[in-house]
Structure formats: structure tokens, C-alpha cells
Enzyme design. Structure first.
Site, PDB file in Angstrom:
ATOM      1  N   GLU A  77      14.807 -48.499 -20.485  1.00  0.00           N
ATOM      2  CA  GLU A  77      15.745 -49.061 -19.504  1.00  0.00           C
ATOM      3  C   GLU A  77      16.834 -48.056 -19.123  1.00  0.00           C
ATOM      4  O   GLU A  77      17.254 -47.998 -17.968  1.00  0.00           O
ATOM      5  CB  GLU A  77      16.359 -50.354 -20.021  1.00  0.00           C
ATOM      6  CG  GLU A  77      15.359 -51.471 -20.267  1.00  0.00           C
ATOM      7  CD  GLU A  77      14.454 -51.774 -19.078  1.00  0.00           C
ATOM      8  OE1 GLU A  77      14.892 -51.643 -17.912  1.00  0.00           O
ATOM      9  OE2 GLU A  77      13.298 -52.163 -19.320  1.00  0.00           O
ATOM     10  N   HIS A  80      15.558 -45.871 -16.494  1.00  0.00           N
ATOM     11  CA  HIS A  80      15.659 -46.539 -15.188  1.00  0.00           C
ATOM     12  C   HIS A  80      17.066 -46.353 -14.623  1.00  0.00           C
ATOM     13  O   HIS A  80      17.236 -45.981 -13.465  1.00  0.00           O
ATOM     14  CB  HIS A  80      15.362 -48.035 -15.296  1.00  0.00           C
ATOM     15  CG  HIS A  80      13.922 -48.389 -15.411  1.00  0.00           C
ATOM     16  ND1 HIS A  80      12.928 -47.822 -14.655  1.00  0.00           N
ATOM     17  CD2 HIS A  80      13.307 -49.298 -16.218  1.00  0.00           C
ATOM     18  CE1 HIS A  80      11.771 -48.353 -14.975  1.00  0.00           C
ATOM     19  NE2 HIS A  80      11.965 -49.248 -15.926  1.00  0.00           N
ATOM     20  N   HIS A  86       8.944 -46.624 -12.980  1.00  0.00           N
ATOM     21  CA  HIS A  86       7.807 -46.632 -13.897  1.00  0.00           C
ATOM     22  C   HIS A  86       6.820 -45.540 -13.496  1.00  0.00           C
ATOM     23  O   HIS A  86       6.578 -45.325 -12.311  1.00  0.00           O
ATOM     24  CB  HIS A  86       7.079 -47.983 -13.857  1.00  0.00           C
ATOM     25  CG  HIS A  86       7.847 -49.071 -14.505  1.00  0.00           C
ATOM     26  ND1 HIS A  86       8.146 -50.236 -13.852  1.00  0.00           N
ATOM     27  CD2 HIS A  86       8.376 -49.180 -15.738  1.00  0.00           C
ATOM     28  CE1 HIS A  86       8.822 -51.034 -14.665  1.00  0.00           C
ATOM     29  NE2 HIS A  86       8.991 -50.408 -15.814  1.00  0.00           N
TER      30      HIS A  86
END
Length: 177
Positions: A77, A80, A86
Site C-alpha cells: 500500500e 501505491h 499494480h
């Protein structure tokens, strides 16, 4: 500021790939200030959520984690929040994997949307911490993501791959630092 906080949200993945802006810094250094919410260790409810926006969105940015998220999930995370999608969202994924959409839980198909992002001229990484494994977001126990080489291991949540590290260095122009 990235705030690592206990989650009381459901997983709404439609917002995870919405923003692709990286963090900035001065003199070639990027600082991502963070706070670990004091109530993170106090969570007693079962929330199966680890979620973050992609990239710098300005101001405070929450990275929600459940008590059952591993360190690898949290690293996933945080990548991200640093601006990475992804790995299985790359437009060249069909050269490396096959997605079995018939095995995806209804409403979770957006986890497999392709994103025409910057690959930083690095090869596809089946071992990326940002790559889903074979049986994530599945239905009836059937595999969702299958590598072209069926014996190849894909997706893991234990460490940044060598290419994950190279990707971070290239995006943030870290050089040899």
C-alpha cells in the site's frame, strides 16, 4: 503526509488507481512524512482492508490497514501511495500472465483494469510486491492470475523485489543514494 491508520472502511478499489502524481522534494531528496495512528494497535474489529490512493494527492493521505494486514501488505500500500500501480495492471501483462475473469468475484473486476502508466523502461516483474498472486480476488477457489510459464511464482508480500527497488530509484531519481 501519509497516515497509517486502522481501517473502518470497506475496500473500494475504484479509487486506488485514480491518481498518479509522485511526491516531490528539495535538492534531489524526497521526504514522505508519516504518522502511525496511536489507535492502530488497539483495533479489535476484523476489517479485511488494506488500501491507499496511488501517488501524491496533497495534504494528508490515509493508508488504511486492518489488524490482519502483514508488513508486506502495508509495504504494498505504501508503494501505491508513492505512485505505483499494480504490476498486473500493465498494458503488456498478456505477454506474462493470463487473467481468468470468470473466477473474479463480481464487483472486483476493476482490480484487473489495465493502466497505461510509465513502466520506467523496466521489465515486467512477476515477483513484485505489487503483483497479485494466483488466487487473489477469486471465486469458488479457482485461480485468477496464471503466469504464462505455469511453474513461475507470482505475487508475494514478504519483500520488495529487485525491480521494485529499481522502480523506486528511477521514479524518484535516487541514483546511487
Amino acid at each position: 503526509m501519509v497516515v497509517i491508520a486502522p481501517s473502518n472502511l470497506t475496500n473500494n478499489s475504484s479509487d486506488r488507481n485514480a491518481i498518479d502524481v509522485r511526491w516531490s522534494g528539495e535538492n534531489g531528496y524526497v521526504t514522505v512524512p508519516y504518522v502511525i495512528a496511536p489507535d492502530l494497535g488497539q483495533c479489535q474489529k476484523l476489517y479485511l482492508v488494506c488500501v491507499s490512493y496511488v501517488g501524491f494527492i496533497g495534504g494528508e493521505q490515509n493508508v488504511y490497514v486492518s489488524p490482519y494486514c502483514t508488513v508486506g501488505n502495508i509495504c504494498h500500500e505504501l508503494l501505491h501511495s508513492l505512485g505505483f500501480y499494480h504490476e498486473h495492471s500493465r498494458v503488456d501483462r498478456e505477454d506474462h500472465i493470463q487473467i481468468h475473469f470468470e473466477n473474479v468475484i463480481k464487483g472486483k473486476e476493476n482490480n484487473f483494469n489495465k493502466v497505461a502508466g510509465n513502466t520506467l523502461d523496466l521489465p515486467y516483474d512477476l515477483g513484485s510486491i505489487l503483483h497479485y498472486g494466483r488466487c487473489v480476488v477469486l471465486l469458488l477457489g479457482k485461480a485468477t492470475v496464471i503466469p504464462k510459464n505455469v511453474n513461475e511464482q507470482i505475487g508475494q508480500r514478504t519483500h520488495l523485489s529487485e525491480l521494485d527497488v529499481r522502480r523506486l530509484h528511477k521514479l524518484y531519481k535516487c541514483g546511487d543514494r
